[in-house]
Enzyme design. Structure first.
Site, PDB file in Angstrom:
ATOM      1  NE  ARG A 156      46.956  10.728 -61.625  1.00 49.73           N
ATOM      2  CZ  ARG A 156      47.683  11.793 -61.870  1.00 49.73           C
ATOM      3  NH1 ARG A 156      48.905  11.658 -62.305  1.00 49.73           N
ATOM      4  NH2 ARG A 156      47.193  12.994 -61.682  1.00 49.73           N
ATOM      5  NE  ARG A 189      43.621  17.467 -64.076  1.00 50.22           N
ATOM      6  CZ  ARG A 189      44.477  16.489 -64.336  1.00 50.22           C
ATOM      7  NH1 ARG A 189      44.043  15.274 -64.611  1.00 50.22           N
ATOM      8  NH2 ARG A 189      45.765  16.715 -64.311  1.00 50.22           N
TER       9      ARG A 189
END
Length: 190
Positions: free
Chosen positions: A134, A145
């Site tokens: 990913r 994040r």
């Protein structure tokens, strides 16, 4: 009808637990991350817009997210309940979800907060990046994040606690043990 929400930082195991819990209760697991990744892989216009945000570790804007999730909640299989994973992420999205659910004479039955140490989430996501390849799971993006989660999503914990529907679950350790903790926390509420 059962309407659940899993909330927690990136890497808390929401996706893994969503599948297990939804299967147990016979309701669909609705993941914004899965919806976004499907649109990215299909090269849809929304997917291309979402990819830019995802690659930076930023949240996809509310208007794009709301449209996708509300469309998914309107599908027939969600009529008898659902488990949300990744929505709502902001206070504005809470309002949108509340309006949607009020239109169908209901609200969320429970919100399960998965609690995990921040360093553990970084380690989990770096391992996931290796396994799944990913691009949105580099250490810098992960830390961003986590900061975005603390700023924009963690305030939802207080909202749902004030409503009396929040249950907090230790999300560290064996996947099966975490699932068992979730079922035990929900047993007295559903």
């Amino acid at each position: 009808m059962m309407r659940l929400l899993l909330i927690g930082p990136p890497g808390a195991g929401k996706g893994t637990q969503a599948v297990r819990v939804a299967e147990h209760y016979g309701i669909p697991a609705i993941s914004t991350g899965d919806i976004f990744r499907a649109n990215v892989s299909e090269g849809t216009p929304l997917g291309l817009q979402a990819k830019d945000y995802m690659d930076r570790g930023a949240y996809v804007p509310d208007d794009l997210t709301n449209a996708l999730v509300l469309d998914r909640l309107a599908q027939e299989d969600a009529g008898s309940g659902f488990l949300l994973d990744g929505f709502p992420r902001t206070l504005a999205q809470v309002s949108t979800l509340d309006e949607c659910l009020q239109a169908t004479d209901g609200g969320l039955d429970a919100v399960v907060q998965l609690v995990v140490d921040p360093d553990e989430t970084v380690e989990r996501l770096l391992n996931r990046a290796k396994v799944q390849g990913r691009s949105d799971d580099t250490e810098d993006v992960i830390r961003n994040r986590l900061a975005v989660y603390q700023e924009q999503t963690h305030p939802l914990v207080d909202v749902y606690r004030d409503r009396g529907i929040l249950v907090s679950v230790d999300a560290q350790g064996d996947v099966g043990a975490v699932t068992d903790r979730i079922f035990a926390a929900l047993a007295g509420r559903l």
